[in-house]
Design a protein around this motif. Structure first.
Motif, PDB file in Angstrom:
ATOM      1  N   PRO A 350      18.251  10.392  22.289  1.00 50.91           N
ATOM      2  CA  PRO A 350      18.321   9.301  23.270  1.00 50.91           C
ATOM      3  C   PRO A 350      19.204   9.690  24.455  1.00 50.91           C
ATOM      4  O   PRO A 350      20.170  10.435  24.300  1.00 50.91           O
ATOM      5  CB  PRO A 350      18.936   8.140  22.471  1.00 50.91           C
ATOM      6  CG  PRO A 350      19.614   8.781  21.306  1.00 50.91           C
ATOM      7  CD  PRO A 350      18.849  10.025  20.996  1.00 50.91           C
ATOM      8  N   PHE A 351      18.891   9.148  25.620  1.00 57.66           N
ATOM      9  CA  PHE A 351      19.620   9.491  26.847  1.00 57.66           C
ATOM     10  C   PHE A 351      21.043   8.948  26.808  1.00 57.66           C
ATOM     11  O   PHE A 351      21.305   7.839  26.343  1.00 57.66           O
ATOM     12  CB  PHE A 351      18.882   8.918  28.069  1.00 57.66           C
ATOM     13  CG  PHE A 351      19.679   8.976  29.344  1.00 57.66           C
ATOM     14  CD1 PHE A 351      19.812  10.164  30.042  1.00 57.66           C
ATOM     15  CD2 PHE A 351      20.319   7.844  29.835  1.00 57.66           C
ATOM     16  CE1 PHE A 351      20.560  10.231  31.207  1.00 57.66           C
ATOM     17  CE2 PHE A 351      21.069   7.897  30.997  1.00 57.66           C
ATOM     18  CZ  PHE A 351      21.183   9.099  31.682  1.00 57.66           C
ATOM     19  N   LEU A 352      21.979   9.768  27.329  1.00 56.38           N
ATOM     20  CA  LEU A 352      23.367   9.335  27.498  1.00 56.38           C
ATOM     21  C   LEU A 352      23.908   9.986  28.769  1.00 56.38           C
ATOM     22  O   LEU A 352      23.874  11.203  28.912  1.00 56.38           O
ATOM     23  CB  LEU A 352      24.220   9.758  26.301  1.00 56.38           C
ATOM     24  CG  LEU A 352      25.668   9.257  26.328  1.00 56.38           C
ATOM     25  CD1 LEU A 352      25.726   7.769  26.020  1.00 56.38           C
ATOM     26  CD2 LEU A 352      26.520  10.006  25.322  1.00 56.38           C
ATOM     27  N   GLY A 353      24.362   9.177  29.706  1.00 56.24           N
ATOM     28  CA  GLY A 353      24.886   9.693  30.979  1.00 56.24           C
ATOM     29  C   GLY A 353      26.176   9.003  31.353  1.00 56.24           C
ATOM     30  O   GLY A 353      26.454   7.890  30.912  1.00 56.24           O
ATOM     31  N   LEU A 354      26.990   9.675  32.179  1.00 56.45           N
ATOM     32  CA  LEU A 354      28.274   9.124  32.622  1.00 56.45           C
ATOM     33  C   LEU A 354      28.311   9.073  34.142  1.00 56.45           C
ATOM     34  O   LEU A 354      28.074  10.083  34.810  1.00 56.45           O
ATOM     35  CB  LEU A 354      29.425   9.990  32.100  1.00 56.45           C
ATOM     36  CG  LEU A 354      30.840   9.568  32.517  1.00 56.45           C
ATOM     37  CD1 LEU A 354      31.276   8.328  31.743  1.00 56.45           C
ATOM     38  CD2 LEU A 354      31.838  10.690  32.283  1.00 56.45           C
ATOM     39  N   ALA A 355      28.581   7.887  34.697  1.00 54.64           N
ATOM     40  CA  ALA A 355      28.754   7.736  36.151  1.00 54.64           C
ATOM     41  C   ALA A 355      30.172   8.162  36.503  1.00 54.64           C
ATOM     42  O   ALA A 355      31.133   7.564  36.021  1.00 54.64           O
ATOM     43  CB  ALA A 355      28.518   6.294  36.562  1.00 54.64           C
ATOM     44  N   PHE A 356      30.311   9.215  37.309  1.00 53.55           N
ATOM     45  CA  PHE A 356      31.664   9.709  37.577  1.00 53.55           C
ATOM     46  C   PHE A 356      32.112   9.508  39.019  1.00 53.55           C
ATOM     47  O   PHE A 356      33.272   9.697  39.336  1.00 53.55           O
ATOM     48  CB  PHE A 356      31.783  11.194  37.190  1.00 53.55           C
ATOM     49  CG  PHE A 356      30.982  12.161  38.019  1.00 53.55           C
ATOM     50  CD1 PHE A 356      31.544  12.797  39.106  1.00 53.55           C
ATOM     51  CD2 PHE A 356      29.670  12.449  37.692  1.00 53.55           C
ATOM     52  CE1 PHE A 356      30.820  13.702  39.857  1.00 53.55           C
ATOM     53  CE2 PHE A 356      28.933  13.354  38.439  1.00 53.55           C
ATOM     54  CZ  PHE A 356      29.503  13.979  39.525  1.00 53.55           C
ATOM     55  N   LYS A 357      31.194   9.104  39.897  1.00 55.05           N
ATOM     56  CA  LYS A 357      31.604   8.902  41.288  1.00 55.05           C
ATOM     57  C   LYS A 357      30.642   7.934  41.962  1.00 55.05           C
ATOM     58  O   LYS A 357      29.430   7.984  41.730  1.00 55.05           O
ATOM     59  CB  LYS A 357      31.607  10.251  42.019  1.00 55.05           C
ATOM     60  CG  LYS A 357      32.059  10.126  43.460  1.00 55.05           C
ATOM     61  CD  LYS A 357      32.033  11.449  44.198  1.00 55.05           C
ATOM     62  CE  LYS A 357      32.288  11.225  45.664  1.00 55.05           C
ATOM     63  NZ  LYS A 357      32.247  12.401  46.477  1.00 55.05           N
TER      64      LYS A 357
END
Length: 751
Positions: A350-357
């Motif tokens: 499953p997709f996992l992403g982090l918004a960093f900016k």
């Protein structure tokens, strides 16, 4: 033509088949100029790197050269060049004017079949959060060091950030062409100041104006960079006069790597000579574990040493599959569970992403993200793990500085951006909102400088509000608040340059000039000793009159309660009817809004109402309100008053060598040292200092500690201020009220 160019030609397919080169032909075709940047390479052919260093070490110039040599840009421009174009990664006009990087910029390119995602970060300490959030999502980094300056203040900060996120790095000693360059001194500082197990993998052939090229110690060869822009890399034998030094430094390299890598250590103990492949593999293993730092040399401005550095990125820095990335699963009533993420690019997880900016783009909010697991396509739905909000992906882009290039899908290991997503920096995005999975957020340092701010023209208030809303959302170290005590709007940030840059951006981007100034300090007034009052308010001149009498004691509260006000009704009987008590309290609190000594609020007082009198017809809540006001004025005439000021708990961290200087500065600012501790060459000093004396401290500590000192402060308590400060505040208030004229002042000074 090079072999790769020959293979790119469609007419050479038969040639490729005949010589068994069909796989290379396919590889060359997929990285052709038309579509090479759209190709999703396998996991082992991806590198996510950051370029970090102290200010003016040549990060942006190095990035410009990397993009040029990888064919990403057609021509190079200087950071502060005469052609008024500027480096491609400095897309903001302010960056080009000042010649500094303000915002981190992302790009991606291809080198020898490897996809390289690059983030160019600022060097100035005021923009440290840009480095912080970039290193949070990167797998490796290039630590750029100036051959003259060596390890400087921000180098120490960047090194601590790399350590915090466990980011492996290469060191690149830049600016060999500068007068006074000394790479050996820089290597010594790298070992002593940063505690790196570091050794040269390259040697410089000549310094300053005699810089001819570099010697590759791993492969034992000399490299020259010919052509106008150093495009042609000529490989030759090591010159005779450098062979002895090259042999010694190669042996030193083997020794340092042997200390960090067990396999090479065994070979070293057996006195066997490692092969080139053995040495490369050992450097890679020890570099990934952060046990060894390979040191490259060159001069980006003079186009020397950049291509071998790129080879080093491919050879020694990790791909996304070699880095441990952990997510957290939180369930009610249970302990937080840690899980390892699967970076495989098969799209099964499953997709996992982090918004960093976050950044305000032309089409709404632009959210920079790193994909850690799974894959997403244009048109898919994802969820914000914090808010549970569903988001449809209408557009996926990859970034090349300020330019965007659309992609249809994104895989684990990719850095990309989304449009129009309402989120905060550090939010996790998933495909299953019920998974309760999230990633650790980004460390954000606390602001250290506050300034008063207001728009120069009142008609610009709407634009001012828009600018503030945007900048506080984009930058978590930029804070905005209204201080009701001093009736001022305040902005807080990492330094005076930080706030100055935002003030200029408001004028340029929102046509809203602003005025920055020193903020006011929220002083308070309080009593020194208890004071009795007995005040009669009487106004009976015919018709409905006013009559109220209040008596009692106004006394100071203990020091730990000197920021509050207390009202106590101690009356017995009906002298002061109960329905008029709220009027007395309102009058007391109304007078406490503005003291009569210096115009600041009253605090730390207890109003004890003990007795009074009323009139059957003329008494009212208003009359008792006015009686309480009169009672406070009476106490002001009779009692002894003092001004108290906010005291801040200050924590200063600096190298041991500056401990005495820092303590001297704090004492000069009327601070009291409460303690200190130290470890690994760093000292932390704890002190209590009046807020009024802390203005301008950020510049003073940076200049006196060579930029290495940092401090944080928070409110501790209120305490009586110095007599001379109290006298000055009282005189300023009296002058503003017209009580103290210049003549009176002159007479007072004579006396």
């Amino acid at each position: 033509m090079t072999l790769l160019n020959i293979l790119r030609s469609r007419t050479c397919l038969k040639f490729a088949n005949d010589f068994g080169l069909r796989s290379q032909y396919k590889l060359a075709r997929c990285y052709s100029d038309d579509n090479k940047y759209a190709v999703h390479a396998p996991l082992n052919r991806i590198r996510n790197i950051g370029i970090s260093a102290h200010i003016d070490s040549g990060k942006t110039t190095l990035t410009e050269r990397i993009l040029y040599y990888t064919g990403r840009i057609a021509e190079m421009h200087e950071v502060k060049g005469k052609d008024n174009v500027g480096a491609v990664m400095d897309s903001m006009e302010l960056e080009r004017q000042r010649g500094i990087t303000i915002q981190s910029a992302a790009t991606y390119t291809v080198w020898k079949g490897y996809n390289v995602n690059i983030i160019d970060t600022p060097g100035h300490v005021d923009f440290t959060v840009e480095v912080e959030r970039s290193l949070r999502v990167l797998d490796g980094a290039i630590l750029v060091l100036c051959a003259v300056g060596g390890v400087q203040s921000q180098t120490l900060t960047v090194n601590r950030q790399m350590k915090r996120y466990n980011v492996p790095c290469l060191a690149f000693i830049n600016k060999l062409d500068r007068m006074g360059s000394n790479p050996y001194r820089v290597l010594s500082q790298l070992r002593s100041k940063l505690n790196h197990n570091a050794a040269f993998v390259q040697l410089a052939m000549g310094l300053e104006s005699n810089c001819k090229g570099v010697i590759d110690l791993v492969n034992e060869r000399a490299m020259y960079f010919e052509g106008n822009y150093g495009n042609n890399v000529i490989i030759d034998e090591i010159p005779q006069d450098y062979r002895t030094e090259a042999s010694e430094k190669r042996q030193e390299l083997i020794e340092h790597v042997s200390n960090a890598d067990e396999t090479l250590g065994d070979l070293f103990l057996e006195e066997k000579v490692p092969t080139v492949d053995d040495l490369k593999a050992a450097i890679r293993r020890s570099c990934l574990k952060r046990k060894f730092t390979p040191v490259f040399v060159g001069t980006a401005l003079k186009n020397k040493g950049v291509q071998p550095l790129l080879d080093g990125v491919i050879d020694y820095l990790p791909n996304p599959g070699e880095v441990e990335n952990i997510a957290l699963i939180e369930r009610d009533g249970q302990e937080t569970e840690k899980i390892d993420l699967n970076p495989a690019r098969d799209g099964k997880s499953p997709f996992l992403g982090l918004a960093f900016k976050l950044e305000a783009g032309r089409f709404g909010q632009l959210t920079y993200m790193r994909c850690y697991q799974g894959m997403i396509k244009k048109g898919d739905n994802i969820y914000n793990a914090r808010t549970g909000k569903k988001i449809r992906l209408s557009r996926l882009v990859r970034l090349h500085s300020s330019n965007m290039e659309d992609v249809n899908e994104v895989y684990a290991g990719d850095i990309f951006a989304l449009f129009g997503v309402d989120c905060a920096s550090g939010d996790t995005f998933v495909t299953d909102p019920k998974s309760n999975i999230s990633m650790e957020s980004i460390y954000v340092p606390d602001p250290v400088v506050s300034m008063a701010i207001h728009p120069a023209n009142t008609k610009d208030r709407d634009n001012f509000a828009k600018a503030i809303a945007r900048f506080t959302k984009e930058d978590p170290t930029f804070h905005f608040e209204f201080d009701p005590d001093v009736k001022e709007t305040l902005v807080s940030g990492m330094g005076e340059l930080h706030l100055e840059i935002y003030a200029q951006r408001m004028e340029r981007e929102y046509n809203c000039p602003v005025v920055l100034g020193k903020p006011k300090v929220a002083f308070r007034e309080t009593l020194v000793a208890p004071c009795e009052f007995d005040y009669l308010h009487k106004k009976q001149s015919g018709g409905s009159g006013q009559y109220a009498r209040v008596s009692g004691i106004l006394e100071p509260l203990p020091p730990h309660q000197n920021t509050i006000l207390e009202f106590i009704d101690e009356t017995v009987g009906t002298n002061v009817p109960k329905q008029f008590i709220p009027g007395v309290e309102k009058g007391f609190r109304k007078m406490a809004e503005k003291g009569l000594l210096s115009g600041h609020k009253l605090s730390g007082l207890k109003f004890r109402l003990q007795d009074g009198a009323h009139h059957i017809v003329d008494s009212s809540e208003l009359a008792f309100n006015l009686a309480a006001c009169g009672a406070i004025k009476e106490v002001f005439e009779k009692g002894g008053w003092q001004i108290i000021e906010p005291i801040m708990a200050v924590e200063v961290t600096c190298p041991d060598e500056f401990q005495g200087v820092v303590m001297g500065q704090l004492n000069k600012r009327h601070g009291i040292i409460t303690g200190s501790d130290g470890a690994e060459g760093w000292t932390t000093i704890y002190a209590e200092v009046p807020l009024n004396d802390m203005f301008g401290y950020v510049g003073e500590i940076r200049s006196s500690t060579q930029g290495k000192g940092e401090f944080s402060m928070e409110y501790s308590r209120y305490s009586p201020c110095m007599p001379e400060l109290q006298q000055r505040l009282v005189e300023e208030y009296q002058r503003s009220q017209g009580i103290l004229t210049d003549e009176k002042e002159k007479k007072k000074r004579k006396n």
